[in-house]
Design a protein around this motif. Structure first.
Motif, PDB file in Angstrom:
ATOM      1  N   LEU A 213      26.410  -2.925 -61.939  1.00 60.45           N
ATOM      2  CA  LEU A 213      27.228  -2.599 -63.106  1.00 60.45           C
ATOM      3  C   LEU A 213      26.919  -1.195 -63.609  1.00 60.45           C
ATOM      4  O   LEU A 213      25.776  -0.723 -63.521  1.00 60.45           O
ATOM      5  CB  LEU A 213      26.983  -3.608 -64.230  1.00 60.45           C
ATOM      6  N   ASP A 214      27.922  -0.556 -64.143  1.00 61.50           N
ATOM      7  CA  ASP A 214      27.738   0.712 -64.845  1.00 61.50           C
ATOM      8  C   ASP A 214      27.321   0.374 -66.279  1.00 61.50           C
ATOM      9  O   ASP A 214      28.103  -0.247 -67.012  1.00 61.50           O
ATOM     10  CB  ASP A 214      29.047   1.501 -64.849  1.00 61.50           C
ATOM     11  N   PRO A 215      26.101   0.715 -66.708  1.00 60.15           N
ATOM     12  CA  PRO A 215      25.651   0.357 -68.058  1.00 60.15           C
ATOM     13  C   PRO A 215      26.578   0.867 -69.157  1.00 60.15           C
ATOM     14  O   PRO A 215      26.603   0.320 -70.258  1.00 60.15           O
ATOM     15  CB  PRO A 215      24.268   1.019 -68.158  1.00 60.15           C
ATOM     16  N   ARG A 216      27.359   1.898 -68.841  1.00 56.49           N
ATOM     17  CA  ARG A 216      28.260   2.477 -69.843  1.00 56.49           C
ATOM     18  C   ARG A 216      29.646   1.851 -69.819  1.00 56.49           C
ATOM     19  O   ARG A 216      30.493   2.188 -70.656  1.00 56.49           O
ATOM     20  CB  ARG A 216      28.380   3.981 -69.600  1.00 56.49           C
ATOM     21  N   ALA A 217      29.892   0.945 -68.867  1.00 59.68           N
ATOM     22  CA  ALA A 217      31.242   0.384 -68.740  1.00 59.68           C
ATOM     23  C   ALA A 217      31.169  -1.055 -68.240  1.00 59.68           C
ATOM     24  O   ALA A 217      31.726  -1.404 -67.197  1.00 59.68           O
ATOM     25  CB  ALA A 217      32.074   1.238 -67.791  1.00 59.68           C
ATOM     26  N   ILE A 218      30.469  -1.896 -68.994  1.00 55.20           N
ATOM     27  CA  ILE A 218      30.343  -3.308 -68.626  1.00 55.20           C
ATOM     28  C   ILE A 218      31.532  -4.074 -69.201  1.00 55.20           C
ATOM     29  O   ILE A 218      31.768  -4.048 -70.408  1.00 55.20           O
ATOM     30  CB  ILE A 218      29.029  -3.906 -69.162  1.00 55.20           C
TER      31      ILE A 218
ATOM     32  N   GLU B 283      18.140  -5.970 -66.431  1.00 56.11           N
ATOM     33  CA  GLU B 283      18.549  -4.731 -65.784  1.00 56.11           C
ATOM     34  C   GLU B 283      17.959  -3.535 -66.510  1.00 56.11           C
ATOM     35  O   GLU B 283      17.433  -2.605 -65.878  1.00 56.11           O
ATOM     36  CB  GLU B 283      20.080  -4.608 -65.778  1.00 56.11           C
TER      37      GLU B 283
ATOM     38  N   PRO C 118      19.352   2.134 -58.687  1.00 59.68           N
ATOM     39  CA  PRO C 118      20.146   1.186 -59.484  1.00 59.68           C
ATOM     40  C   PRO C 118      19.708  -0.269 -59.282  1.00 59.68           C
ATOM     41  O   PRO C 118      18.989  -0.583 -58.336  1.00 59.68           O
ATOM     42  CB  PRO C 118      21.565   1.418 -58.968  1.00 59.68           C
TER      43      PRO C 118
ATOM     44  N   SER D 160      24.608  -8.802 -64.654  1.00 65.74           N
ATOM     45  CA  SER D 160      24.905  -8.391 -63.281  1.00 65.74           C
ATOM     46  C   SER D 160      25.100  -9.587 -62.362  1.00 65.74           C
ATOM     47  O   SER D 160      25.954  -9.568 -61.469  1.00 65.74           O
ATOM     48  CB  SER D 160      23.788  -7.504 -62.739  1.00 65.74           C
TER      49      SER D 160
ATOM     50  N   SER E  80      35.290  -1.127 -62.484  1.00 63.78           N
ATOM     51  CA  SER E  80      34.346  -0.397 -63.338  1.00 63.78           C
ATOM     52  C   SER E  80      32.931  -0.314 -62.787  1.00 63.78           C
ATOM     53  O   SER E  80      32.160   0.568 -63.184  1.00 63.78           O
ATOM     54  CB  SER E  80      34.281  -1.059 -64.725  1.00 63.78           C
ATOM     55  N   ALA E  81      32.554  -1.201 -61.882  1.00 60.27           N
ATOM     56  CA  ALA E  81      31.178  -1.232 -61.377  1.00 60.27           C
ATOM     57  C   ALA E  81      30.870   0.005 -60.537  1.00 60.27           C
ATOM     58  O   ALA E  81      31.766   0.611 -59.933  1.00 60.27           O
ATOM     59  CB  ALA E  81      30.951  -2.495 -60.552  1.00 60.27           C
ATOM     60  N   LEU E  82      29.604   0.365 -60.494  1.00 59.18           N
ATOM     61  CA  LEU E  82      29.174   1.489 -59.662  1.00 59.18           C
ATOM     62  C   LEU E  82      29.277   1.147 -58.180  1.00 59.18           C
ATOM     63  O   LEU E  82      29.530   2.025 -57.350  1.00 59.18           O
ATOM     64  CB  LEU E  82      27.740   1.870 -60.007  1.00 59.18           C
TER      65      LEU E  82
END
Length: 207
Positions: free
Chosen positions: A44-49, A11, A21, A143, A74-76
């Motif tokens: 996935l949010d890279p800042r909140a996996i 990713e 994304p 992901s 948490s995912a985008l």
């Protein structure tokens, strides 16, 4: 051999190349005698996996449920789609799986630019979306691991519901897979509308 730990490296590579994304895609339910094949797509949010993401097959049901809530919270973007027994029987399991994957990607509220798919096939994708197939991706790519969890939990929940509507087959226990108890129930009760009539011993039942 130790179970590999999935990473975010593929990713991250795609993101650095400007493909943002990035979505992971996986399915659940290719092999059962009954029920749909379910596909999920996750950005996935890279800042909140969420911690602990792994191939759904190595997680117990309680942990999968916990991670399902963590991923969807948490995912985008997340999307789930399925292909039912009628489509599976009318085409084949590979085509039905790819159809569900295509719909899962199309259903993302945040359109993906690049898709990482578990297995050897990339489904047909919307214009402008690139795809990459990764063998054992659910064990290697975060992901895809997330998508595998969503697909598995969603399908298991569906089969519990099917069990309430069609009791006597044990769907809530075996989730449609061809266990001894399931095969015996089919022999005793005949197939129901959720069975895949082109699978296993059901072929002879349909003839």
């Amino acid at each position: 051999m130790a179970q590999p730990i999935p990473t975010f490296s593929l990713e991250r590579r795609a993101l650095k190349q400007g493909f943002a994304p990035v979505a992971g895609v996986d399915e659940a339910g290719r092999g059962p005698l009954a029920g749909p094949v379910v596909a999920a797509a996750v950005i996935l949010d890279p800042r909140a996996i969420p911690a602990g993401l792994a191939d759904s097959k190595v997680l117990d049901p309680a942990r999968r449920e916990e991670l399902y809530e963590a991923i969807t919270g948490s995912a985008l973007a997340c999307s789930i789609a399925s292909s039912g027994p009628l489509r599976i029987d009318a085409t084949d399991i590979r085509k039905a799986t790819l159809h569900a994957m295509t719909r899962a990607v199309a259903g993302l509220s945040l359109p993906a630019r690049h898709v990482l798919v578990d297995g050897r096939d990339v489904p047909p994708l919307p214009l402008g979306v690139s795809g990459e197939a990764i063998v054992d991706g659910d064990a290697l790519v975060l992901s895809i691991a997330a998508a595998s969890i969503l697909a598995k939990v969603h399908r298991d929940r569906l089969m519990v519901h099917v069990d309430r509507v069609h009791p006597g087959y044990g769907f809530a226990i075996h989730k449609g897979y061809g266990t001894k108890a399931h095969r015996e129930a089919i022999a005793a009760n005949g197939p129901c509308l959720h069975h895949r009539m082109t699978f296993g011993t059901l072929k002879s039942t349909a003839e």
